[in-house]
Write a protein that holds these residues in place. Structure first.
Motif, PDB file in Angstrom:
ATOM      1  N   GLY A 152      43.708  39.126  41.776  1.00 53.81           N
ATOM      2  CA  GLY A 152      42.474  39.904  41.904  1.00 53.81           C
ATOM      3  C   GLY A 152      41.364  39.001  42.406  1.00 53.81           C
ATOM      4  O   GLY A 152      41.560  37.795  42.613  1.00 53.81           O
ATOM      5  N   GLY A 153      40.197  39.590  42.582  1.00 57.26           N
ATOM      6  CA  GLY A 153      39.102  38.780  43.106  1.00 57.26           C
ATOM      7  C   GLY A 153      37.785  39.510  42.970  1.00 57.26           C
ATOM      8  O   GLY A 153      37.759  40.643  42.514  1.00 57.26           O
ATOM      9  N   SER A 154      36.742  38.885  43.259  1.00 61.95           N
ATOM     10  CA  SER A 154      36.725  37.558  43.815  1.00 61.95           C
ATOM     11  C   SER A 154      36.869  36.443  42.778  1.00 61.95           C
ATOM     12  O   SER A 154      37.216  35.324  43.140  1.00 61.95           O
ATOM     13  N   SER A 155      36.681  36.751  41.474  1.00 60.07           N
ATOM     14  CA  SER A 155      36.808  35.683  40.474  1.00 60.07           C
ATOM     15  C   SER A 155      38.268  35.489  40.082  1.00 60.07           C
ATOM     16  O   SER A 155      38.599  35.409  38.890  1.00 60.07           O
ATOM     17  N   GLY A 156      39.140  35.412  41.075  1.00 57.01           N
ATOM     18  CA  GLY A 156      40.579  35.314  40.817  1.00 57.01           C
ATOM     19  C   GLY A 156      40.954  34.043  40.089  1.00 57.01           C
ATOM     20  O   GLY A 156      41.797  34.050  39.177  1.00 57.01           O
ATOM     21  N   GLY A 157      40.345  32.931  40.479  1.00 57.29           N
ATOM     22  CA  GLY A 157      40.641  31.656  39.820  1.00 57.29           C
ATOM     23  C   GLY A 157      40.214  31.684  38.368  1.00 57.29           C
ATOM     24  O   GLY A 157      40.926  31.174  37.484  1.00 57.29           O
ATOM     25  N   SER A 158      39.068  32.300  38.084  1.00 61.74           N
ATOM     26  CA  SER A 158      38.545  32.353  36.714  1.00 61.74           C
ATOM     27  C   SER A 158      39.506  33.127  35.818  1.00 61.74           C
ATOM     28  O   SER A 158      39.825  32.698  34.697  1.00 61.74           O
ATOM     29  N   ALA A 159      39.963  34.294  36.308  1.00 61.12           N
ATOM     30  CA  ALA A 159      40.869  35.117  35.499  1.00 61.12           C
ATOM     31  C   ALA A 159      42.229  34.450  35.366  1.00 61.12           C
ATOM     32  O   ALA A 159      42.816  34.419  34.283  1.00 61.12           O
ATOM     33  N   ALA A 160      42.734  33.889  36.472  1.00 61.89           N
ATOM     34  CA  ALA A 160      44.073  33.283  36.452  1.00 61.89           C
ATOM     35  C   ALA A 160      44.111  32.088  35.505  1.00 61.89           C
ATOM     36  O   ALA A 160      45.063  31.924  34.745  1.00 61.89           O
ATOM     37  N   CYS A 161      43.060  31.257  35.497  1.00 61.74           N
ATOM     38  CA  CYS A 161      43.112  30.060  34.643  1.00 61.74           C
ATOM     39  C   CYS A 161      43.034  30.441  33.168  1.00 61.74           C
ATOM     40  O   CYS A 161      43.665  29.794  32.327  1.00 61.74           O
ATOM     41  N   VAL A 162      42.293  31.487  32.854  1.00 63.44           N
ATOM     42  CA  VAL A 162      42.214  31.926  31.455  1.00 63.44           C
ATOM     43  C   VAL A 162      43.547  32.545  31.029  1.00 63.44           C
ATOM     44  O   VAL A 162      44.085  32.240  29.965  1.00 63.44           O
TER      45      VAL A 162
END
Lengths: 488, 98, 474
Positions: A152-162
């Motif tokens: 997902g996005g745009s905060s894909g990195g934020s969600a994936a790392c959590v």
């Protein structure tokens, strides 16, 4: 590894307070987790190992001195569009190559004041333009639940790392769904605060009248605590609202009754083309809330179907001006030319990715001479109608329940060739940004293929306490949030 | 929004936006953006007569700052961020008179 | 066919604020390049503007001084164009809801009182400063984002003289009002000039030519005159004037094409989402109005009506605010306006111009001049001696009374001393005495001169005259 990385902020705070672990232990665990899985997930752009451990040491020392800062020693990941002094801030774009932020965003300063450990910077769609984190110049991020799918996005990195337990929590930003949608895709909790609650100072702007920074976390309670840290008036942001910040974290109790709460169900949010599994899962969640004592009422948000059109006019128009500063003159990438005009054209051709170029061009067009009234002004008027819809709906209910996305996370590459198709997926999240109120996304089930599905709880302006309470009650009485992906 | 039916001239707009596009990009964006413009034409269904435009989600007024000097950036940081600098000034290709 | 020119001015005035319009960086002319800059005025990612309260006040006060209405609601817009001196590549300005609306200014143009109308005043932010070196340009962002307001006149002027009189008056009012120093050499006052020419009797204006960004009044005058001649000649020869933007080349004394209508900017104005609108309540406007200083025109009238000064004196004294303020201060210590005025217009201006300094730097303070005037009025010294004292103080400083005493400049009115000198003059000069007695009153002046000479200038001329007449008329 002591599995500290798998815990929540509250769980870790208890351990820290009890002396059962140190912040250095937590950071070491999280770094080990990153080493183990981020090669596959690809959430991080930069990991500040040395600095994180240093901050953890400071946190431990402070705790030894008796400090009880709310997030003391908790490691958090930062979306790469927030300025952190002395660090790069690439916004996943080549055009910010070489830029070093000379100042802290207000939310970063607040995180520091709360004792947080800044772990590193995570991936995103370039300048927050996208819904899959595929529009990223500096790396690809996968969904931890299925690496072939988008986070997902745009905060894909934020969600994936959590979701991957590579951070205890993260900061994201939401302009049209960019916190809620990746949180839903990755099975996390995410909050889009009311516009003006959180200072935008230091957040690289996409669409100024829509952007809000918010938390992505493992539980509603963690989001509540983080939100409490982030909120507050800031004189550096003229759109920041000067009002008291409720104690969001403490307001959540063990009481899971929703008696006396009216939840609205907007018929327009169960749209044609919606994945039947998503619809069923969300309707089950609605029933669950009913079983907790909530009253369910039908509401209507009749102008929702125009939200995408309005959003893509207003957001791109604002972006066309906001991104004009990336010109190769004062910082970032420069591709030289014989005069400034040639330099701009070349720098921006090389520096921006396709989606950013498309949106800048669209935004430039809708503002250009002869078209302003037809597009921009009209969109602003329809924006008023969309706001009015919410105002009317909140006279009938305390919060609105809806899906976050029409489908679970799709496959990487599935929609990259069709921008309009990708835009249409934002239909359930953009209305909230246009109206300015708040919304929460939390896990409410899984598809048959094992991908998370999110429930959206939409609140009135400044009604964060209400949606957090509902989300917390739901979460306390379900187990979706406890599931962990097997990353392979 | 009748103008929209003609579609946009992507080449011209890209110049306004100071982005050099390749021929391929121009052609690709032309198709994609005309599709988007066609989509947003649905706003024409609505009668917005008498509706006030929303520019700010929560308009507050008079957010003012006292005229007091604050801290400026470290000059060395400003120069370090600049792709080119001479004598503390930021160097750019010769600006032609507009 | 007869042609007439129509001129409108867009005058940019940098306000006297400590800090920039939207950030807390200091405005300081001549500082080391790029030392007063921050994320906001450099257009760094994530930076946001916040309005400077003082700039808003000064813009509104400028409006009140120019007879404008203060807009109860005004807002901000972005004006988009790429240029290295505009950090964000958009300028924050006010498009459709400026702070001040309407306004007018009555000025003396070569003896004729004319009223020019003002369309609006809006607040905006200044651009950075470019300098050009071999093969490159250098940008200093210290000036970027400083408070700048734009006073837009209606197209209501018809000659270079009109435009000059208007700009002179605007400058004077801005200085009087404490709005701006309007130091043109520091770029604190610059104008864009719109000139069009049409046949006399034609209703519509001719094609508008804009001459951009000029700070010298002399060049503005030349440019307007050149442009009127150029356009008139074009029309007379059957040609047409193109709507365009031109620059003025002072070396050649010519304007030249900078940007044609076809290449005109598309500024894509839209409401600035980062700034909130401004609402100014009526009480605030009244408060500001009560704080306004007296303008030159008002002072002139008061000097004539209340202080009894000639029109000429009032005009000279108010032409420059520093002089007028100096005069006002002197008047706190004396009632003799004409004497103060004579000293300022005479000794003061002569010495200032000889020594090329400003009135504020003069050793003669308002209080000291009042002291000199008091000594003259008390007949302690003569007017001539007063002028000497003035010059002594101007050059070396000192106190009027002390100087008069130290140098023995006090005049003699004592009859016994005067009588000796008068008798001596009459005895030694029989010819003028005879002539006076024969009916030539002017001859007494020679005798008077002799007495003054004998007294080394210290005799009180009035008393001498009286004594001589007394003796000769007997």
């Amino acid at each position: 590894m002591a599995d500290l990385h798998k815990l929540t902020i509250y769980e870790l705070s208890e351990k820290l307070a009890a002396g059962a672990c140190t912040s250095v232990d937590i950071v070491n665990d999280v770094l080990a987790s990153i080493d183990a899985t981020d090669g596959k997930v690809g959430a991080y752009l930069t990991i500040d190992r040395a600095s994180a451990l240093e901050q953890a040491k400071v946190a431990d020392a402070l705790r030894a001195e008796g400090s009880t800062l709310p997030m003391l020693g908790i490691p958090v990941a930062i979306k790469d569009l927030l300025n952190v002094k002395g660090q790069p801030c690439t916004c996943s774009s080549k055009i910010l190559e070489g830029y070093t932020a000379p100042y802290d965003a207000t939310v970063i300063a607040k995180l520091r004041e709360a004792g947080t450990v800044l772990l590193g910077r995570v991936n995103m769609d370039e300048f927050a333009m996208g819904s899959s984190t595929e529009n990223a110049a500096l790396g690809k991020t996968s969904n931890p639940w299925n690496l072939k799918h988008v986070p997902g996005g745009s905060s894909g990195g934020s969600a994936a790392c959590v979701a991957a337990d590579e951070a205890i929590a993260a900061l994201g930003s939401d302009t049209g769904g960019s916190i809620r949608q990746p949180a839903a895709f990755c099975g996390c909790v995410g909050v889009k605060p009311t516009y003006g609650r959180v200072s935008r100072y230091g957040l690289t702007a996409f669409a100024s009248s829509l952007d809000q920074i918010g938390p992505i976390s493992k539980t509603v309670k963690d989001s509540a605590l983080l939100l409490e840290v982030l909120c507050g008036h800031d004189k550096m942001d003229s759109s920041s609202i000067d009002m008291d910040v409720p104690a969001f974290g403490k307001s959540l109790t063990a009481d899971t009754s929703l008696a006396g709460i009216k939840l609205g169900l907007p018929k327009e949010y169960f749209v044609e083309g919606m994945d039947p599994e998503v619809e069923k899962t969300v309707r089950d969640a609605v029933d669950h809330c009913k079983s907790l004592g909530a009253e369910i009422v039908d509401v209507s948000l009749p102008h929702s179907k125009y939200a995408i059109a309005v959003y893509y006019i207003i957001a791109t128009a604002e972006a066309s001006a906001n991104l004009a500063r990336f010109d190769g003159i004062r910082y970032g990438l420069r591709v030289d030319g014989k005069d400034p005009i040639e330099l701009y054209g070349k720098t921006r051709a090389v520096g921006f990715g396709s989606e950013v170029k498309r949106r800048i061009i669209l935004g430039t067009y809708v503002l250009s001479s002869g078209y302003y009234d037809a597009y921009y002004l009209k969109a602003q008027k329809v924006r008023t109608l969309i706001r009015n819809d919410f105002t009317a709906a909140f006279k009938q209910c305390d919060a609105i329940l809806a899906p976050v996305t029409p489908t679970p996370a799709y496959k990487l590459g599935e929609k990259t060739d069709d921008p309009l198709k990708m835009y249409l997926d934002d239909i359930l999240t953009t209305p909230v940004n246009l109206a300015g109120n708040c919304a929460l996304s939390l896990p409410c089930g899984f598809s048959s293929s094992g991908l998370p599905i999110g429930l959206q709880i939409i609140g009135d302006s400044f009604a964060e306490e209400t949606i957090l309470k509902i989300g917390h009650a739901y979460e306390q009485t379900t187990e979706w949030h406890t599931r962990k992906p097997e990353i392979s | 929004m009748s103008e929209a039916n003609e579609g946009m001239d992507v080449g011209y707009v890209a110049k306004l936006a100071n982005i050099d596009l390749t021929t391929e990009e121009t052609a690709l964006f032309q198709g994609q953006l005309n599709q988007v413009l066609h989509y947003v034409e649905q706003l024409n269904e609505l009668d917005v007569g008498g509706v006030e435009p929303t520019a700010h989600a929560f308009p507050v007024y008079n957010v003012l700052r006292k005229d007091e000097v604050g801290t400026s950036l470290n000059h060395a940081d400003v120069v370090a961020n600049a792709p080119a600098a001479t004598d503390g000034e930021i160097r750019v290709p010769k600006i032609l008179d507009q | 066919m007869q042609y007439e020119a129509t001129i409108g001015l867009e005058t940019h005035v940098m306000q006297k604020t400590n800090t920039k319009m939207f950030c807390a960086c200091k405005y300081e002319y001549g500082a080391e390049p790029n030392t007063h800059v921050c994320p906001v005025c450099l257009g760094y990612p994530g930076a946001l503007p916040v309005m400077n309260e003082k700039a808003i006040e000064l813009c509104c006060k400028a409006g009140l001084l120019l007879g404008c209405e203060i807009n109860p609601y005004s807002k901000w817009d972005r004006k988009n164009y790429f240029y290295p001196d505009m950090a964000k590549n958009y300028q924050i300005t006010q498009a459709d809801q400026p702070l001040c609306l309407g306004g007018q200014l009555t000025v003396d143009v070569d003896g004729e009182m004319k009223t020019f109308t003002i369309e609006r005043i809006h607040q905006e932010e200044n651009a950075a400063k470019n300098t050009h070196v071999a093969g490159a340009s250098l940008v200093d962002y210290n000036r970027a984002g400083t408070a700048l307001m734009e006073i837009v006149s209606n197209p209501c002027m018809h000659s270079a003289e009109d435009a000059l009189a208007y700009m002179t008056a605007v400058k004077q009012i801005m200085q009087y009002g404490g709005i701006s120093n309007c130091d043109q050499e520091k770029g604190q006052m610059r104008s864009d000039v719109n000139v069009s020419v049409r046949p006399v009797g034609q209703k519509e204006l001719g094609a508008k030519v804009e001459i951009k960004n000029m700070n010298s009044f002399a060049f503005i005058k030349e440019a307007i005159e050149y442009e009127i001649d150029r356009q008139t000649a074009l029309l007379e020869s059957g040609g047409t004037v193109d709507q365009e933007t031109r620059g003025y080349d002072p070396d050649r004394g010519e304007t030249f094409t900078q940007r044609t209508k076809e290449n005109a900017h598309d500024y894509r104005y839209f409401p600035e989402p980062d700034l909130m609108p401004v609402k100014i309540p009526a009480e605030q406007i009244e408060q500001w109005r009560s704080e306004l200083p007296e303008l030159p025109a008002q002072r002139r009238v008061r000097y004539v009506q209340e202080l009894g000064l000639p029109e000429y004196d009032a005009g000279v004294l108010t032409a420059d605010m520093a002089t007028s303020d100096w005069f006002e201060q002197a008047m706190r210590h004396t009632k003799n306006a004409k004497a103060v005025s004579n000293f300022i217009m005479g000794e003061m201006m002569r010495l200032l111009s000889e020594q090329n300094c400003s009135i504020s730097e003069s050793n003669v303070t308002p209080e000291k001049l009042a002291g000199i005037v008091a000594l003259i009025d008390a007949k302690t010294i003569s007017t001539g001696a007063g002028k000497q004292v003035f010059e002594i103080i101007f050059n070396d400083g000192g106190d009027p009374k002390a100087i008069v005493e130290e140098r023995g400049m006090a005049q003699v009115s004592d009859d016994s001393a005067l009588e000796g000198w008068a008798d001596e003059a009459i005895a030694n000069n029989p010819k003028p005495v005879e002539e006076y007695k024969a009916g030539n009153p002017a001859s007494i002046n020679f005798l008077m001169g002799q007495v003054m000479k004998a007294s080394r200038g210290k005799a009180n001329p009035g008393a001498v005259m009286q004594m001589l007449k007394q003796k000769l008329d007997r």
